[in-house]
Motif scaffolding. Structure first.
Motif, PDB file in Angstrom:
ATOM      1  N   UNK A 868     -26.639  27.755  17.358  1.00  0.00           N
ATOM      2  CA  UNK A 868     -28.066  27.498  17.652  1.00  0.00           C
ATOM      3  C   UNK A 868     -28.988  28.096  16.974  1.00  0.00           C
ATOM      4  N   UNK A 869     -30.107  27.778  16.655  1.00  0.00           N
ATOM      5  CA  UNK A 869     -30.952  28.316  15.745  1.00  0.00           C
ATOM      6  C   UNK A 869     -30.451  28.744  14.279  1.00  0.00           C
ATOM      7  N   UNK A 870     -29.483  28.288  13.935  1.00  0.00           N
ATOM      8  CA  UNK A 870     -28.818  28.694  12.664  1.00  0.00           C
ATOM      9  C   UNK A 870     -28.373  30.141  12.845  1.00  0.00           C
ATOM     10  N   UNK A 871     -28.264  30.697  14.041  1.00  0.00           N
ATOM     11  CA  UNK A 871     -27.696  32.344  14.326  1.00  0.00           C
ATOM     12  C   UNK A 871     -26.788  32.475  15.270  1.00  0.00           C
ATOM     13  N   UNK A 872     -26.913  31.525  16.404  1.00  0.00           N
ATOM     14  CA  UNK A 872     -25.855  32.019  17.500  1.00  0.00           C
ATOM     15  C   UNK A 872     -24.808  31.094  17.543  1.00  0.00           C
ATOM     16  N   UNK A 873     -23.569  31.703  17.619  1.00  0.00           N
ATOM     17  CA  UNK A 873     -22.371  30.520  17.609  1.00  0.00           C
ATOM     18  C   UNK A 873     -22.057  30.764  18.816  1.00  0.00           C
ATOM     19  N   UNK A 874     -21.979  29.575  19.672  1.00  0.00           N
ATOM     20  CA  UNK A 874     -21.671  29.411  21.231  1.00  0.00           C
ATOM     21  C   UNK A 874     -20.534  28.560  21.150  1.00  0.00           C
ATOM     22  N   UNK A 875     -19.711  28.598  22.362  1.00  0.00           N
ATOM     23  CA  UNK A 875     -18.851  27.669  22.895  1.00  0.00           C
ATOM     24  C   UNK A 875     -18.876  27.497  24.489  1.00  0.00           C
ATOM     25  N   UNK A 876     -19.312  26.255  24.240  1.00  0.00           N
ATOM     26  CA  UNK A 876     -19.678  25.631  25.922  1.00  0.00           C
ATOM     27  C   UNK A 876     -18.840  24.886  26.194  1.00  0.00           C
ATOM     28  N   UNK A 888     -22.734  41.337  34.568  1.00  0.00           N
ATOM     29  CA  UNK A 888     -23.870  41.269  34.327  1.00  0.00           C
ATOM     30  C   UNK A 888     -24.499  42.435  33.222  1.00  0.00           C
ATOM     31  N   UNK A 889     -25.697  42.015  32.550  1.00  0.00           N
ATOM     32  CA  UNK A 889     -26.017  43.021  31.766  1.00  0.00           C
ATOM     33  C   UNK A 889     -27.022  43.970  32.630  1.00  0.00           C
ATOM     34  N   UNK A 890     -26.945  45.388  33.035  1.00  0.00           N
ATOM     35  CA  UNK A 890     -27.720  45.997  33.834  1.00  0.00           C
ATOM     36  C   UNK A 890     -29.040  46.096  33.010  1.00  0.00           C
ATOM     37  N   UNK A 891     -29.061  46.414  31.880  1.00  0.00           N
ATOM     38  CA  UNK A 891     -30.146  46.569  30.980  1.00  0.00           C
ATOM     39  C   UNK A 891     -30.903  45.351  30.376  1.00  0.00           C
ATOM     40  N   UNK A 892     -30.971  44.313  31.374  1.00  0.00           N
ATOM     41  CA  UNK A 892     -31.545  43.027  30.775  1.00  0.00           C
ATOM     42  C   UNK A 892     -32.730  43.038  30.095  1.00  0.00           C
ATOM     43  N   UNK A 893     -33.074  42.523  28.876  1.00  0.00           N
ATOM     44  CA  UNK A 893     -34.203  42.598  28.289  1.00  0.00           C
ATOM     45  C   UNK A 893     -34.544  41.188  27.869  1.00  0.00           C
ATOM     46  N   UNK A 894     -35.763  40.797  28.554  1.00  0.00           N
ATOM     47  CA  UNK A 894     -36.342  39.243  28.074  1.00  0.00           C
ATOM     48  C   UNK A 894     -36.722  39.151  26.440  1.00  0.00           C
ATOM     49  N   UNK A 895     -36.205  38.160  25.970  1.00  0.00           N
ATOM     50  CA  UNK A 895     -36.546  38.181  24.551  1.00  0.00           C
ATOM     51  C   UNK A 895     -37.857  37.520  23.987  1.00  0.00           C
ATOM     52  N   UNK A 896     -38.539  36.962  25.043  1.00  0.00           N
ATOM     53  CA  UNK A 896     -39.865  36.246  25.015  1.00  0.00           C
ATOM     54  C   UNK A 896     -39.631  35.124  23.827  1.00  0.00           C
ATOM     55  N   UNK A 897     -38.558  34.586  23.684  1.00  0.00           N
ATOM     56  CA  UNK A 897     -38.124  33.301  23.061  1.00  0.00           C
ATOM     57  C   UNK A 897     -37.555  32.407  23.758  1.00  0.00           C
ATOM     58  N   UNK A 898     -36.630  31.293  23.298  1.00  0.00           N
ATOM     59  CA  UNK A 898     -36.310  30.360  24.153  1.00  0.00           C
ATOM     60  C   UNK A 898     -34.924  30.752  24.788  1.00  0.00           C
ATOM     61  N   UNK A 899     -34.614  32.202  24.643  1.00  0.00           N
ATOM     62  CA  UNK A 899     -33.237  32.611  24.989  1.00  0.00           C
ATOM     63  C   UNK A 899     -33.216  34.073  25.366  1.00  0.00           C
ATOM     64  N   UNK A 900     -32.330  34.486  26.128  1.00  0.00           N
ATOM     65  CA  UNK A 900     -32.163  35.747  26.615  1.00  0.00           C
ATOM     66  C   UNK A 900     -30.739  36.029  26.787  1.00  0.00           C
ATOM     67  N   UNK A 901     -30.438  37.265  26.694  1.00  0.00           N
ATOM     68  CA  UNK A 901     -29.131  37.793  27.029  1.00  0.00           C
ATOM     69  C   UNK A 901     -29.033  38.297  28.124  1.00  0.00           C
ATOM     70  N   UNK A 902     -28.205  37.667  29.188  1.00  0.00           N
ATOM     71  CA  UNK A 902     -28.187  38.365  30.516  1.00  0.00           C
ATOM     72  C   UNK A 902     -26.642  38.839  31.140  1.00  0.00           C
ATOM     73  N   UNK A 917     -23.131  36.575  27.281  1.00  0.00           N
ATOM     74  CA  UNK A 917     -23.699  35.059  28.171  1.00  0.00           C
ATOM     75  C   UNK A 917     -25.264  34.925  27.811  1.00  0.00           C
ATOM     76  N   UNK A 918     -25.534  33.925  27.044  1.00  0.00           N
ATOM     77  CA  UNK A 918     -26.806  33.637  26.668  1.00  0.00           C
ATOM     78  C   UNK A 918     -27.457  32.616  27.224  1.00  0.00           C
ATOM     79  N   UNK A 919     -28.586  32.689  28.046  1.00  0.00           N
ATOM     80  CA  UNK A 919     -29.334  31.755  28.506  1.00  0.00           C
ATOM     81  C   UNK A 919     -30.244  31.047  27.560  1.00  0.00           C
ATOM     82  N   UNK A 920     -30.029  29.753  27.191  1.00  0.00           N
ATOM     83  CA  UNK A 920     -30.709  29.359  26.367  1.00  0.00           C
ATOM     84  C   UNK A 920     -31.686  28.106  26.826  1.00  0.00           C
ATOM     85  N   UNK A 921     -32.767  28.033  27.130  1.00  0.00           N
ATOM     86  CA  UNK A 921     -33.718  27.122  27.697  1.00  0.00           C
ATOM     87  C   UNK A 921     -33.185  26.484  28.966  1.00  0.00           C
TER      88      UNK A 921
END
Length: 977
Positions: A868-876, A888-902, A917-921
């Motif tokens: 994803x975006x020439x950066x994130x290697x994912x297996x779905x 769950x990630x207790x220190x969730x930080x929204x990335x203000x892009x199309x994705x966030x790590x949760x 676990x990345x939430x992408x769009x």
């Protein structure tokens, strides 16, 4: 509105949180709080028993103020404190509840902000929001929201969001906000709200009085300012707490012209006259060749005013070009984000704003998105070097609109000794050198050369590059001169202005007894016996650390899980030994205890659907720590066995703060963990508080460490507090070594930290006051005293090498510089050729296999991986989803892009983390971190693979449309069923 009132109470509690945590009796208070759930109460009670009252009280306060708020929660909390005999804690809150008349005045201030809103939204939001955060008018969450609004919808909308949030603060916010407008040179707005002269204040008082006399509700007034919009606040409370329904706000009867987006309110306001820059003799001398248009390096000690010289050269450069009818464009490059703001606000803006437009851009600034426009619209731009490099590369690739070197007329490079192989400064200058030598060919062909900017380098120490002979030291410095295309390296004796700090080295004695360390070594030796390992070096040493790392890599490659897991634990114990020699034993114990708690969590599933595999070796390691845990904890609490380094540091701090009228100092330490622990140690020691020590720490912002990094906003906040004296003792990693300019800093301590001669000179230079001192405190196993002596020798070697270079015949100097430049260009060509060959990823993804690093379970092949975006290697794939557990990630930080790590993903079999676990769009994508796997290519393990870039495989792009369609279809099928 009740929610607004709740926000006031939350801020009140947060303001007094440190004092409340010291005075709350957790058990008793919990008995009187009915709105906290039973499970949470038990968790807080358990924390009180295991970690002490203050930490439990901190959790209790967080539970009290969390959203959604229960009706009457604040009064219930105060009553609970009184009922639990915590009157001193309750007094803090009760004494600060505003009286009715104070609250009425506060409402009038809110009303004034509402009326002046169309003018106030013209503020430069990026400048105002940071001091608002520093002064407590905005929370960290507020700050991020304001910044996001500014970036996405413009400065005016960001200003509305800022105003909407500060008016909900406790009474007293108005005067603070007024001061912030003054300090950020928003002079028009400052006077508009009642600042400046007595006449202005009288006018403001009359305006405020008229606001009090106005009825609530929507008001009519004379015409509002052009381009103004109503502030986005639907309601506000009057003194009786009833909603007034104000939705539109108007300017005063004589509105000021609005400040439009993009204008510089500071420049318009004028500010203090600093147009005339007066240089000292030595500063004029080193600046002279640059004023003639030559490329030079200025090498002067820290605190000697190199930046002021750069401002002077910049002004003369722009003035001379303007006189000739030509435009000038100056870019000032720095290597660390905090230096952007420092150079902008303290040097370049005050002296240049009357005649030129000055702007700053850093990695955490939203302005970087429009960097090309910023360069076009301003005369001087101060930025981090990587931003300029990114936009030079954009232009080179023809992507979007970039920046050309030919667009610039002067580049100032701060801390230019970093212009060496691999650095971003070097990448920029390599572009310059290639064009310079290309221009030579163009001239021979009688073609027009491409214009290049003048280069000005600034440094306190070019160093010697590890040289042991004078010849190599000269070569190192000449290569830096070549990389910067410098015709001269300029230096001068400071004469009467020279400030040399008083230097002291504090040697430490070995502990007579070290039972805490002995227990750790006993555990490590038991692990050696279990895994049949024979170390060849002392436990706790750097050599031992390297030996364990190599052994772990070999064991993972050979799938020897017993040795691999043992080496992972040995690294933690080795770190524990080092920590016990650097900071408190209790900090070292806390580090080890936390590690084992995290490891146990990996082996425990919340749903308990199945059991994670625990090997016999892992059981042995867990039992070994458990058996020794109580003894380690008991020894850690005994001050008799504390290391002598801490004792020496305590003595030095007490001495500095007792002997100085206003002490302000920096302690440099090696790791983030030690910086945080030392700060906590100082804050918890009443002896330091008694003599007025106010400590805080500042660490790096990168995520390469297991310790949570500091955000740029957090770094700026701490540094601002240090500058203003709210913090007078800063504990820092090397992030603060270069460029930090605090005139009042009068002592520097390097605590067990010595790297090279450059860092030594930089650290000494942080002490800027006349009577500053520099102290080196030794720490066991660091050899800092010996390294410091070597660095002092290298500093003398460097000074002699610079003198020899300056004495060289100019023809010989130019020839050597040209030779080094041609050599650098050829080396760059070879490097780029190798990179292009490496970038040709010919390996079939099917030939790559990934296995769990811990238990060797086969995970997937390269065919299952997408990017994803020439950066994130994912297996779905669905098969992969069956192999991992999710936490769950207790220190969730929204990335203000199309994705966030949760969340995190971990092996179902052994609990080894595989990635996040990345939430992408809207699609959940398990994201793999290659360092957590053993990677084999055609059946052969790859010896080193900690980054995806080291794997010669091109993975297919993630097909968002296909996966989104598949998920939608699955959702429809479930609804149909």
């Amino acid at each position: 509105m009740a929610s607004d009132k709740d926000e006031q109470w939350v801020r009140l509690v947060e303001d007094f949180r440190p004092r409340l945590t010291e005075r709350i009796k957790v058990e008793q208070v919990l008995d009187h709080l009915q709105f906290i759930e039973s499970d949470l109460k038990e968790e807080i009670r358990q924390k009180a028993r295991t970690e002490g009252e203050p930490r439990a009280a901190n959790v209790l306060i967080s539970a009290v103020i969390r959203k959604p708020h229960s009706p009457g929660w604040f009064r219930a909390f105060v009553d609970a404190l009184v009922s639990a005999d915590c009157e001193s804690a309750a007094d803090y809150l009760q004494d600060n509840i505003p009286e009715p008349e104070v609250e009425a005045d506060n409402d009038c201030c809110v009303r004034l902000i509402q009326i002046l809103c169309p003018s106030l939204v013209g503020m430069k939001t990026d400048e105002v929001c940071v001091p608002c955060y520093s002064e407590g008018l905005l929370t960290e969450e507020d700050l991020e929201i304001v910044k996001t609004e500014t970036a996405q919808r413009g400065s005016r909308n960001g200003a509305r969001e800022l105003l909407r949030r500060i008016v909900r603060h406790r009474p007293g916010w108005f005067s603070t906000f007024l001061n912030i407008l003054r300090e950020t040179d928003h002079n028009d707005l400052y006077r508009l709200m009642g600042g400046s002269s007595d006449i202005d204040k009288q006018n403001s008082d009359e305006k405020l009085s008229s606001v009090k006399d106005e009825p609530t509700g929507s008001q009519s007034a004379s015409e509002s300012c052009d381009n103004s919009e109503p502030m986005d606040i639907s309601t506000c409370e009057d003194t009786q707490g009833e909603s007034t329904g104000l939705t539109e706000f108007f300017c005063l009867s004589e509105p000021l012209p609005c400040i439009t987006d993009g204008a510089d309110p500071i420049a318009e306001a004028g500010g203090p006259d600093k147009a005339n820059i007066v240089l000292r003799d030595y500063q004029e001398d080193v600046a002279r060749p640059a004023l003639e248009g030559k490329n030079i390096i200025i090498c002067l000690p820290t605190g000697s005013g190199k930046t002021r010289v750069a401002v002077y050269i910049t002004k003369q450069h722009l003035d001379s070009r303007r006189a000739e009818g030509r435009s000038g464009k100056v870019v000032v490059l720095v290597n660390k984000v905090p230096l952007v703001e420092q150079h902008y606000s303290a040097e370049f803006l005050p002296y240049l704003k009357q005649n030129y437009k000055v702007e700053r851009v850093s990695g955490d600034s939203q302005l970087k998105i429009s960097f090309t426009e910023i360069v076009k619209k301003n005369d001087v731009v101060i930025c981090t070097a990587q931003i300029l490099e990114n936009y030079l590369e954009r232009d080179n690739k023809g992507e979007d609109e970039g920046v050309k070197l030919s667009d610039l007329t002067l580049i100032v490079i701060d801390e230019c000794h970093h212009t060496q192989k691999g650095g971003v400064y070097n990448h920029i200058m390599m572009r310059y050198l290639k064009q310079k030598h290309s221009n030579i060919r163009l001239k021979k062909q009688q073609k027009e050369p491409v214009p290049l900017p003048q280069i000005l380098g600034l440094t306190a120490s070019p160093g010697v590059g590890g040289a042991t002979k004078m010849e190599k030291a000269e070569e190192h410095i000449l290569r830096i001169c070549a990389n910067l295309d410098a015709s001269k390296i300029m230096t001068r004796s400071l004469g009467e202005y020279k400030k040399e700090p008083m230097k002291t080295t504090m040697l430490v004695e070995d502990r007579k007894e070290d039972p805490f360390g002995d227990v750790i070594k006993k555990i490590m030796n038991a692990i050696h016996d279990h895994a049949q390992l024979t170390p060849t070096c002392d436990l706790g040493s750097q050599n031992y650390e390297q030996w364990v790392v190599q052994l772990e890599a070999k064991a993972a490659k050979e799938e020897d899980q017993n040795v691999r897991v043992c080496t992972a634990h040995l690294r933690q114990y080795n770190e524990g030994l080092n920590l016990s020699n650097t900071i408190r034993m209790c900090d070292a114990f806390s580090f080890l205890n936390q590690y084992y708690e995290e490891e146990m969590k990996k082996k425990t599933l919340p749903d308990q659907e199945h059991t994670i595999q625990i090997t016999d070796t892992e059981r042995f390691l867990f039992s070994l720590f458990k058996e020794n845990k109580r003894e380690l904890q008991k020894l850690a609490e005994n001050p008799e066995y504390e290391n002598d380094s801490l004792s020496k540091l305590r003595t030095k701090i007490l001495q500095e703060f007792s002997s100085r009228k206003e002490a302000r100092g920096i302690i440099f330490t090696k790791t983030r963990r030690s910086a945080i622990a030392l700060s906590q140690w100082i804050q918890e020691n009443p002896k330091f508080a008694d003599i007025g020590v106010k400590a805080s720490y500042v660490i790096g912002g990168g995520d390469q460490s297991v310790v949570k990094p500091m955000t740029s906003a957090e770094q700026r906040d701490v540094l601002n507090k240090f500058r203003t004296g709210k913090v007078n003792l800063l504990i820092a990693t090397t992030v603060a070594e270069e460029g930090l300019d605090i005139a009042a800093c009068n002592f520097v301590i390097r605590y067990g930290l010595v790297t090279n001669e450059i860092a030594m000179i930089q650290a000494k230079g942080r002490g800027r006051a006349e009577d500053s001192s520099y102290t080196l405190v030794e720490v066991k196993n660091t050899g800092v005293a010996e390294k410091e002596s070597v660095n002092e020798y290298r500093q003398k070697m460097m000074d002699k090498a610079i003198d020899k270079i300056r004495a060289m015949n100019q023809v010989n100097y130019d020839k050597r510089i040209t030779d080094f430049q041609i050599q650098a260009i050829m080396e760059e060509k070879v490097r780029m050729t190798k990179k292009r060959q490496k970038d040709v990823k010919t390996v079939n993804p099917a030939d790559v296999k990934f296995s769990c690093r811990s238990c060797s379970t086969h995970v997937c092949t390269g065919e299952d991986v997408e990017i994803i975006e020439n950066m994130h290697r994912v297996n779905v794939t669905s098969q992969f989803g069956k192999l991992f557990n999710r936490t769950e990630n207790t220190s969730l930080v929204e990335r203000l892009l199309d994705y966030e790590t949760n969340g995190f993903i971990a092996c179902k079999k052994c609990g080894q983390r595989w990635g996040s676990m990345m939430l992408y769009r809207g699609i959940e994508c398990p994201c793999l971190h290659v360092k957590n796997f053993v990677v084999t290519l055609n059946g052969k393990p790859i010896s080193k693979c900690t980054k995806w870039s080291e794997l010669p495989v091109k993975f297919p792009d993630f097909d968002y449309a296909e996966h989104a369609s598949y998920m939608a279809q699955c959702s429809d099928d479930e609804e149909t069923e």
